[in-house]
Write a protein that holds these residues in place. Structure first.
Motif, mmCIF file in Angstrom:
data_model
loop_
_atom_site.group_PDB
_atom_site.id
_atom_site.type_symbol
_atom_site.label_atom_id
_atom_site.label_comp_id
_atom_site.label_asym_id
_atom_site.label_seq_id
_atom_site.Cartn_x
_atom_site.Cartn_y
_atom_site.Cartn_z
ATOM 1 N N PRO A 116 0.809 -1.229 0.000
ATOM 2 C CA PRO A 116 0.000 0.000 0.000
ATOM 3 C C PRO A 116 0.837 1.272 0.000
ATOM 4 C CG PRO A 116 -0.865 -1.584 1.591
ATOM 5 C CD PRO A 116 0.433 -2.147 1.095
ATOM 6 N N SER A 117 2.044 1.186 0.569
ATOM 7 C CA SER A 117 2.869 2.402 0.616
ATOM 8 C C SER A 117 3.371 2.798 -0.781
ATOM 9 C CB SER A 117 4.045 2.213 1.571
ATOM 10 O OG SER A 117 4.849 1.155 1.110
ATOM 11 N N ASP A 118 3.254 1.871 -1.739
ATOM 12 C CA ASP A 118 3.636 2.214 -3.116
ATOM 13 C C ASP A 118 2.481 2.860 -3.891
ATOM 14 O OD1 ASP A 118 6.147 1.131 -2.713
ATOM 15 O OD2 ASP A 118 5.524 -0.875 -3.387
ATOM 16 N N ALA A 119 1.329 2.974 -3.247
ATOM 17 C CA ALA A 119 0.158 3.533 -3.930
ATOM 18 C C ALA A 119 0.265 5.054 -3.986
ATOM 19 C CB ALA A 119 -1.120 3.103 -3.212
ATOM 20 N N LYS A 120 1.166 5.526 -4.828
ATOM 21 C CA LYS A 120 1.398 6.962 -4.959
ATOM 22 C C LYS A 120 0.691 7.475 -6.209
ATOM 23 C CE LYS A 120 4.677 7.126 -1.628
ATOM 24 N NZ LYS A 120 5.908 6.358 -1.793
ATOM 25 N N MET A 121 0.618 8.780 -6.312
ATOM 26 C CA MET A 121 -0.117 9.379 -7.423
ATOM 27 C C MET A 121 0.382 8.968 -8.823
ATOM 28 S SD MET A 121 -1.564 13.196 -6.910
ATOM 29 C CE MET A 121 -1.796 13.134 -5.156
ATOM 30 N N PRO A 122 1.694 8.826 -9.023
ATOM 31 C CA PRO A 122 2.140 8.409 -10.370
ATOM 32 C C PRO A 122 1.644 7.021 -10.768
ATOM 33 C CG PRO A 122 3.966 9.351 -9.119
ATOM 34 C CD PRO A 122 2.826 9.190 -8.161
ATOM 35 N N LYS A 123 1.214 6.212 -9.810
ATOM 36 C CA LYS A 123 0.678 4.879 -10.108
ATOM 37 C C LYS A 123 -0.836 4.924 -10.349
ATOM 38 C CE LYS A 123 4.353 2.172 -9.233
ATOM 39 N NZ LYS A 123 4.939 1.374 -10.330
ATOM 40 N N MET A 124 -1.409 6.094 -10.239
ATOM 41 C CA MET A 124 -2.865 6.213 -10.344
ATOM 42 C C MET A 124 -3.271 6.868 -11.652
ATOM 43 S SD MET A 124 -3.786 7.428 -6.503
ATOM 44 C CE MET A 124 -3.308 6.392 -5.118
ATOM 45 N N TYR A 125 -4.522 6.667 -11.998
ATOM 46 C CA TYR A 125 -5.047 7.267 -13.229
ATOM 47 C C TYR A 125 -6.541 7.514 -13.042
ATOM 48 C CZ TYR A 125 -6.301 2.395 -13.684
ATOM 49 O OH TYR A 125 -6.796 1.151 -13.418
ATOM 50 N N ILE A 126 -7.090 8.384 -13.887
ATOM 51 C CA ILE A 126 -8.533 8.625 -13.888
ATOM 52 C C ILE A 126 -9.110 7.951 -15.126
ATOM 53 C CG2 ILE A 126 -10.375 10.351 -14.000
ATOM 54 C CD1 ILE A 126 -8.413 12.347 -12.661
ATOM 55 N N ASP A 127 -10.151 7.175 -14.906
ATOM 56 C CA ASP A 127 -10.816 6.429 -15.977
ATOM 57 C C ASP A 127 -12.175 7.089 -16.236
ATOM 58 O OD1 ASP A 127 -12.123 4.594 -17.570
ATOM 59 O OD2 ASP A 127 -11.576 2.838 -16.344
ATOM 60 N N VAL A 128 -12.335 7.652 -17.422
ATOM 61 C CA VAL A 128 -13.629 8.292 -17.749
ATOM 62 C C VAL A 128 -14.455 7.395 -18.672
ATOM 63 C CG1 VAL A 128 -12.905 10.674 -17.341
ATOM 64 C CG2 VAL A 128 -12.548 9.656 -19.613
ATOM 65 N N GLY A 129 -14.016 6.146 -18.798
ATOM 66 C CA GLY A 129 -14.773 5.204 -19.627
ATOM 67 C C GLY A 129 -14.443 5.297 -21.106
ATOM 68 N N ALA A 130 -13.404 6.060 -21.440
ATOM 69 C CA ALA A 130 -13.033 6.206 -22.859
ATOM 70 C C ALA A 130 -12.313 4.946 -23.352
ATOM 71 C CB ALA A 130 -12.133 7.421 -23.033
ATOM 72 N N ARG A 131 -12.460 4.629 -24.631
ATOM 73 C CA ARG A 131 -11.823 3.431 -25.210
ATOM 74 C C ARG A 131 -10.423 3.711 -25.725
ATOM 75 N NH1 ARG A 131 -16.982 3.714 -25.923
ATOM 76 N NH2 ARG A 131 -18.322 1.949 -25.393
ATOM 77 N N ASN A 132 -10.131 4.966 -25.961
ATOM 78 C CA ASN A 132 -8.816 5.339 -26.488
ATOM 79 C C ASN A 132 -8.610 6.845 -26.288
ATOM 80 O OD1 ASN A 132 -10.205 6.745 -28.658
ATOM 81 N ND2 ASN A 132 -10.600 4.707 -29.502
ATOM 82 N N ARG A 133 -7.422 7.313 -26.679
ATOM 83 C CA ARG A 133 -7.085 8.726 -26.457
ATOM 84 C C ARG A 133 -8.069 9.663 -27.169
ATOM 85 N NH1 ARG A 133 -1.524 9.499 -28.205
ATOM 86 N NH2 ARG A 133 -0.788 9.230 -26.083
#
Ligand code: CO
Ligand code: ZN
Length: 332
Positions: A116-133
Protein backbone atom coordinates in the motif's frame (compact mmCIF):
# COMPACT_ATOMS: atom_id res chain seq x y z
CA UNK A 1 -27.96 27.39 7.05
CA UNK A 2 -27.86 23.65 6.38
CA UNK A 3 -29.26 24.18 2.90
CA UNK A 4 -26.67 26.83 2.05
CA UNK A 5 -23.94 24.54 3.36
CA UNK A 6 -25.26 21.65 1.28
CA UNK A 7 -25.42 23.70 -1.91
CA UNK A 8 -21.98 25.20 -1.33
CA UNK A 9 -20.34 21.87 -0.52
CA UNK A 10 -21.66 20.19 -3.66
CA UNK A 11 -20.50 22.93 -6.06
CA UNK A 12 -17.52 22.39 -8.33
CA UNK A 13 -14.68 24.73 -7.36
CA UNK A 14 -11.06 23.63 -7.27
CA UNK A 15 -8.40 26.32 -6.93
CA UNK A 16 -8.49 28.83 -9.77
CA UNK A 17 -11.85 27.41 -10.89
CA UNK A 18 -14.10 29.06 -8.32
CA UNK A 19 -16.59 30.56 -10.83
CA UNK A 20 -19.57 28.42 -9.86
CA UNK A 21 -19.05 29.26 -6.19
CA UNK A 22 -18.76 32.95 -7.03
CA UNK A 23 -22.05 32.92 -8.97
CA UNK A 24 -23.86 31.15 -6.14
CA UNK A 25 -22.49 33.48 -3.45
CA UNK A 26 -23.27 36.62 -5.46
CA UNK A 27 -26.95 35.63 -5.38
CA UNK A 28 -26.92 34.56 -1.73
CA UNK A 29 -25.42 37.81 -0.41
CA UNK A 30 -27.09 40.29 -2.80
CA UNK A 31 -29.66 41.45 -0.23
CA UNK A 32 -27.06 42.09 2.48
CA UNK A 33 -24.40 43.80 0.41
CA UNK A 34 -23.69 47.49 0.02
CA UNK A 35 -21.20 46.63 -2.68
CA UNK A 36 -19.94 43.48 -4.42
CA UNK A 37 -16.84 43.28 -6.55
CA UNK A 38 -14.22 40.82 -7.64
CA UNK A 39 -10.54 41.16 -8.46
CA UNK A 40 -8.12 39.67 -10.98
CA UNK A 41 -7.43 36.62 -8.81
CA UNK A 42 -11.12 35.80 -8.57
CA UNK A 43 -11.80 36.93 -5.01
CA UNK A 44 -15.38 37.99 -4.27
CA UNK A 45 -15.35 41.06 -2.05
CA UNK A 46 -18.63 41.92 -0.33
CA UNK A 47 -19.10 45.05 1.72
CA UNK A 48 -21.81 44.54 4.34
CA UNK A 49 -24.89 46.73 4.25
CA UNK A 50 -24.99 46.61 8.04
CA UNK A 51 -21.61 48.28 8.47
CA UNK A 52 -21.02 51.94 9.20
CA UNK A 53 -18.53 53.80 7.13
CA UNK A 54 -15.84 55.22 9.37
CA UNK A 55 -15.62 52.37 11.90
CA UNK A 56 -12.77 49.87 11.94
CA UNK A 57 -12.26 48.23 8.56
CA UNK A 58 -12.78 44.54 9.25
CA UNK A 59 -12.03 41.75 6.79
CA UNK A 60 -13.62 38.35 7.23
CA UNK A 61 -12.12 35.76 4.90
CA UNK A 62 -13.24 32.30 3.85
CA UNK A 63 -11.83 30.48 0.87
CA UNK A 64 -14.03 29.25 -1.95
CA UNK A 65 -11.61 26.78 -3.51
CA UNK A 66 -11.30 23.09 -2.73
CA UNK A 67 -8.51 20.64 -3.45
CA UNK A 68 -8.47 19.06 -6.91
CA UNK A 69 -6.68 16.84 -9.42
CA UNK A 70 -5.24 18.24 -12.66
CA UNK A 71 -4.85 16.13 -15.80
CA UNK A 72 -1.28 16.27 -17.11
CA UNK A 73 -1.27 13.39 -19.62
CA UNK A 74 -3.74 11.26 -21.57
CA UNK A 75 -2.41 7.89 -22.74
CA UNK A 76 -3.28 6.02 -25.96
CA UNK A 77 -5.82 3.85 -24.13
CA UNK A 78 -7.63 6.94 -22.85
CA UNK A 79 -6.51 6.88 -19.20
CA UNK A 80 -5.74 10.24 -17.61
CA UNK A 81 -2.68 10.84 -15.47
CA UNK A 82 -2.92 13.61 -12.91
CA UNK A 83 -1.20 15.65 -10.25
CA UNK A 84 -2.50 17.40 -7.14
CA UNK A 85 -3.96 20.91 -6.92
CA UNK A 86 -3.48 21.48 -3.20
CA UNK A 87 -2.72 18.95 -0.49
CA UNK A 88 -4.02 15.52 -1.54
CA UNK A 89 -3.33 12.28 0.35
CA UNK A 90 -2.91 9.50 -2.27
CA UNK A 91 -4.10 6.97 0.32
CA UNK A 92 -7.60 8.44 0.14
CA UNK A 93 -7.95 8.34 -3.65
CA UNK A 94 -8.36 4.81 -5.01
CA UNK A 95 -11.93 4.05 -6.04
CA UNK A 96 -13.06 7.65 -5.57
CA UNK A 97 -15.20 9.38 -8.14
CA UNK A 98 -14.15 12.77 -9.41
CA UNK A 99 -16.05 15.39 -11.38
CA UNK A 100 -14.82 17.82 -14.02
CA UNK A 101 -16.26 21.27 -14.68
CA UNK A 102 -18.28 19.81 -17.57
CA UNK A 103 -20.00 17.41 -15.18
CA UNK A 104 -17.98 14.46 -16.54
CA UNK A 105 -17.36 11.75 -13.94
CA UNK A 106 -14.07 9.88 -13.60
CA UNK A 107 -13.03 6.93 -11.42
CA UNK A 108 -9.59 6.76 -9.86
CA UNK A 109 -7.76 3.51 -10.58
CA UNK A 110 -4.46 2.19 -9.31
CA UNK A 111 -1.82 0.08 -11.09
CA UNK A 112 -0.88 -3.13 -9.23
CA UNK A 113 1.60 -2.26 -6.46
CA UNK A 114 3.73 -4.41 -4.12
CA UNK A 115 2.49 -2.73 -0.93
CA UNK A 116 0.00 0.00 0.00
CA UNK A 117 2.87 2.40 0.62
CA UNK A 118 3.64 2.21 -3.12
CA UNK A 119 0.16 3.53 -3.93
CA UNK A 120 1.40 6.96 -4.96
CA UNK A 121 -0.12 9.38 -7.42
CA UNK A 122 2.14 8.41 -10.37
CA UNK A 123 0.68 4.88 -10.11
CA UNK A 124 -2.86 6.21 -10.34
CA UNK A 125 -5.05 7.27 -13.23
CA UNK A 126 -8.53 8.62 -13.89
CA UNK A 127 -10.82 6.43 -15.98
CA UNK A 128 -13.63 8.29 -17.75
CA UNK A 129 -14.77 5.20 -19.63
CA UNK A 130 -13.03 6.21 -22.86
CA UNK A 131 -11.82 3.43 -25.21
CA UNK A 132 -8.82 5.34 -26.49
CA UNK A 133 -7.09 8.73 -26.46
CA UNK A 134 -9.32 10.19 -29.16
CA UNK A 135 -12.46 9.39 -27.20
CA UNK A 136 -10.95 10.69 -23.98
CA UNK A 137 -9.93 13.94 -25.65
CA UNK A 138 -13.52 14.50 -26.77
CA UNK A 139 -14.36 14.65 -23.06
CA UNK A 140 -11.39 16.13 -21.26
CA UNK A 141 -8.11 17.89 -22.08
CA UNK A 142 -4.72 18.21 -20.44
CA UNK A 143 -5.08 20.99 -17.87
CA UNK A 144 -8.65 20.19 -16.89
CA UNK A 145 -9.16 19.99 -13.13
CA UNK A 146 -11.46 17.59 -11.28
CA UNK A 147 -12.82 17.81 -7.77
CA UNK A 148 -14.07 15.00 -5.54
CA UNK A 149 -17.62 13.95 -6.31
CA UNK A 150 -19.72 13.34 -3.21
CA UNK A 151 -23.19 14.29 -2.08
CA UNK A 152 -23.79 16.14 1.15
CA UNK A 153 -25.23 14.18 4.07
CA UNK A 154 -26.57 15.53 7.37
CA UNK A 155 -27.27 13.15 10.24
CA UNK A 156 -27.07 13.30 14.04
CA UNK A 157 -26.31 17.00 13.84
CA UNK A 158 -23.21 16.33 11.78
CA UNK A 159 -22.69 17.25 8.16
CA UNK A 160 -20.49 15.30 5.75
CA UNK A 161 -19.38 16.68 2.41
CA UNK A 162 -16.55 16.86 -0.07
CA UNK A 163 -15.59 20.48 0.54
CA UNK A 164 -16.35 21.50 4.11
CA UNK A 165 -12.84 22.96 3.71
CA UNK A 166 -13.80 25.69 3.29
CA UNK A 167 -17.39 25.96 2.12
CA UNK A 168 -18.28 25.67 5.83
CA UNK A 169 -16.42 28.96 6.24
CA UNK A 170 -18.20 30.43 3.22
CA UNK A 171 -21.56 29.41 4.74
CA UNK A 172 -20.55 31.10 8.01
CA UNK A 173 -19.79 34.36 6.18
CA UNK A 174 -23.11 34.24 4.31
CA UNK A 175 -24.97 33.71 7.59
CA UNK A 176 -23.02 36.51 9.30
CA UNK A 177 -24.04 38.91 6.53
CA UNK A 178 -27.63 37.72 6.89
CA UNK A 179 -27.70 37.98 10.70
CA UNK A 180 -25.78 41.23 11.16
CA UNK A 181 -28.35 43.97 11.77
CA UNK A 182 -25.97 46.83 12.46
CA UNK A 183 -22.28 47.29 13.14
CA UNK A 184 -20.15 50.27 14.11
CA UNK A 185 -17.52 48.83 11.76
CA UNK A 186 -16.92 48.77 8.05
CA UNK A 187 -17.36 45.06 7.44
CA UNK A 188 -16.10 43.17 4.40
CA UNK A 189 -16.76 39.50 3.76
CA UNK A 190 -14.10 38.31 1.37
CA UNK A 191 -14.60 34.95 -0.33
CA UNK A 192 -11.07 34.15 -1.37
CA UNK A 193 -9.64 32.16 -4.26
CA UNK A 194 -6.69 29.77 -4.45
CA UNK A 195 -6.13 29.22 -0.72
CA UNK A 196 -5.24 25.56 -1.16
CA UNK A 197 -2.32 26.36 -3.46
CA UNK A 198 -0.73 29.01 -1.25
CA UNK A 199 -3.18 31.63 0.12
CA UNK A 200 -3.00 33.52 -3.15
CA UNK A 201 -6.43 35.18 -3.16
CA UNK A 202 -6.02 36.31 0.43
CA UNK A 203 -2.71 37.90 -0.49
CA UNK A 204 -4.15 40.22 -3.13
CA UNK A 205 -7.48 40.92 -1.43
CA UNK A 206 -5.81 41.86 1.86
CA UNK A 207 -3.44 44.18 0.05
CA UNK A 208 -6.37 45.80 -1.75
CA UNK A 209 -8.52 46.22 1.35
CA UNK A 210 -5.83 47.16 3.88
CA UNK A 211 -8.00 45.97 6.80
CA UNK A 212 -7.45 47.08 10.40
CA UNK A 213 -8.62 43.72 11.72
CA UNK A 214 -8.90 40.41 9.88
CA UNK A 215 -10.45 37.09 10.82
CA UNK A 216 -10.20 34.02 8.63
CA UNK A 217 -12.89 31.38 8.98
CA UNK A 218 -11.58 27.97 7.99
CA UNK A 219 -11.56 24.36 9.11
CA UNK A 220 -9.12 22.76 11.53
CA UNK A 221 -8.30 19.19 12.53
CA UNK A 222 -9.52 17.39 15.64
CA UNK A 223 -8.11 14.96 18.16
CA UNK A 224 -11.35 13.09 18.78
CA UNK A 225 -11.05 10.05 16.49
CA UNK A 226 -9.48 6.64 17.30
CA UNK A 227 -5.73 6.91 17.90
CA UNK A 228 -5.73 10.52 16.70
CA UNK A 229 -2.68 12.62 17.41
CA UNK A 230 -3.52 14.39 20.69
CA UNK A 231 -5.16 17.75 19.98
CA UNK A 232 -7.50 19.66 22.28
CA UNK A 233 -10.17 20.19 19.63
CA UNK A 234 -13.28 18.03 19.17
CA UNK A 235 -16.42 18.14 17.08
CA UNK A 236 -19.40 19.81 18.77
CA UNK A 237 -17.56 21.71 21.49
CA UNK A 238 -17.74 25.05 19.73
CA UNK A 239 -15.72 26.91 17.13
CA UNK A 240 -11.97 26.89 17.76
CA UNK A 241 -10.17 30.15 18.38
CA UNK A 242 -6.72 29.80 16.91
CA UNK A 243 -3.64 30.48 18.97
CA UNK A 244 -1.11 29.00 16.55
CA UNK A 245 -0.91 26.84 13.46
CA UNK A 246 1.85 25.73 11.13
CA UNK A 247 1.98 29.13 9.45
CA UNK A 248 1.08 31.81 11.97
CA UNK A 249 0.77 32.97 15.53
CA UNK A 250 -2.60 34.66 15.89
CA UNK A 251 -2.42 38.30 16.95
CA UNK A 252 -2.77 38.14 20.74
CA UNK A 253 -5.22 41.03 20.87
CA UNK A 254 -7.46 39.42 18.25
CA UNK A 255 -7.36 36.04 20.00
CA UNK A 256 -8.20 37.69 23.35
CA UNK A 257 -11.02 39.72 21.77
CA UNK A 258 -12.58 36.55 20.34
CA UNK A 259 -12.33 34.79 23.72
CA UNK A 260 -13.83 37.80 25.54
CA UNK A 261 -16.75 37.96 23.12
CA UNK A 262 -17.37 34.19 23.35
CA UNK A 263 -17.33 34.24 27.14
CA UNK A 264 -19.51 37.32 27.54
CA UNK A 265 -22.12 35.85 25.16
CA UNK A 266 -21.91 32.31 26.56
CA UNK A 267 -20.84 30.93 23.21
CA UNK A 268 -18.89 27.66 23.53
CA UNK A 269 -15.38 27.77 22.09
CA UNK A 270 -12.17 25.78 22.07
CA UNK A 271 -8.55 26.87 22.11
CA UNK A 272 -6.74 25.73 19.00
CA UNK A 273 -3.11 24.83 18.51
CA UNK A 274 -2.72 23.16 15.11
CA UNK A 275 0.74 21.76 14.50
CA UNK A 276 0.53 21.68 10.70
CA UNK A 277 -1.29 23.63 8.01
CA UNK A 278 -2.44 27.24 8.01
CA UNK A 279 -5.15 29.57 6.72
CA UNK A 280 -5.68 32.80 4.81
CA UNK A 281 -4.96 34.65 8.07
CA UNK A 282 -1.26 33.98 7.55
CA UNK A 283 -1.20 35.87 4.26
CA UNK A 284 -3.40 38.67 5.60
CA UNK A 285 -1.34 39.07 8.77
CA UNK A 286 1.83 39.69 6.77
CA UNK A 287 0.18 41.99 4.22
CA UNK A 288 1.60 45.51 3.81
CA UNK A 289 3.08 46.57 7.18
CA UNK A 290 1.13 43.89 9.06
CA UNK A 291 -2.51 43.34 9.98
CA UNK A 292 -3.87 42.13 13.35
CA UNK A 293 -5.33 38.80 12.33
CA UNK A 294 -6.84 35.70 13.87
CA UNK A 295 -8.80 32.65 12.85
CA UNK A 296 -12.10 31.13 13.87
CA UNK A 297 -11.97 27.45 12.96
CA UNK A 298 -14.65 24.88 12.33
CA UNK A 299 -13.45 21.58 13.84
CA UNK A 300 -13.44 19.04 11.01
CA UNK A 301 -12.68 15.33 10.78
CA UNK A 302 -11.05 13.82 7.66
CA UNK A 303 -9.87 17.17 6.27
CA UNK A 304 -8.75 16.93 2.64
CA UNK A 305 -10.68 13.77 1.93
CA UNK A 306 -13.92 13.33 -0.01
CA UNK A 307 -15.86 13.04 3.26
CA UNK A 308 -15.09 15.92 5.58
CA UNK A 309 -17.27 15.97 8.70
CA UNK A 310 -18.34 18.94 10.81
CA UNK A 311 -20.83 19.46 13.64
CA UNK A 312 -23.62 21.83 12.62
CA UNK A 313 -23.73 23.40 16.11
CA UNK A 314 -20.10 24.50 15.71
CA UNK A 315 -21.02 26.25 12.47
CA UNK A 316 -23.98 28.02 14.12
CA UNK A 317 -21.82 29.09 17.08
CA UNK A 318 -19.14 30.44 14.76
CA UNK A 319 -21.78 32.68 13.18
CA UNK A 320 -22.98 33.88 16.61
CA UNK A 321 -19.41 34.60 17.72
CA UNK A 322 -18.61 36.72 14.67
CA UNK A 323 -21.91 38.60 14.76
CA UNK A 324 -21.41 39.40 18.45
CA UNK A 325 -17.87 40.61 17.76
CA UNK A 326 -18.94 42.83 14.87
CA UNK A 327 -21.79 44.39 16.85
CA UNK A 328 -19.50 45.56 19.65
CA UNK A 329 -16.45 47.78 20.08
CA UNK A 330 -13.08 46.49 18.90
CA UNK A 331 -10.22 47.12 21.31
CA UNK A 332 -7.08 45.24 20.50
CO1 CO B 1 -7.67 22.95 2.97
ZN1 ZN C 1 -9.19 25.53 4.22
Amino acid sequence: MQQVLQQLSELYGPSGREDAVVSFLRQEVADYAADIRSDALGNLIVRAKAGTEGGKRVMLAAHMDEIGLIVNHIDEKGFLRFGPVGGIFPLTLTGQRVRFASGLTGVIGLEPVESPSDAKMPKMYIDVGARNREEAEQLVRVGDIACMDRHFVAQNGRAIGKAMDDRAGCAVLVEVLRALQHSPHDVYAVFTSQEEVGLRGATTSAYGLAPELAIAVDVTGTGDTPEARPMAVALGKGPAIKIMDGGMLAHVGVKELLIRVAESHQIPYQREVLLGGTTDARAIQTSRSGVPAGTVSIPTRYVHTASEMVDLDDVVHAVRLLVALLEGPIDL
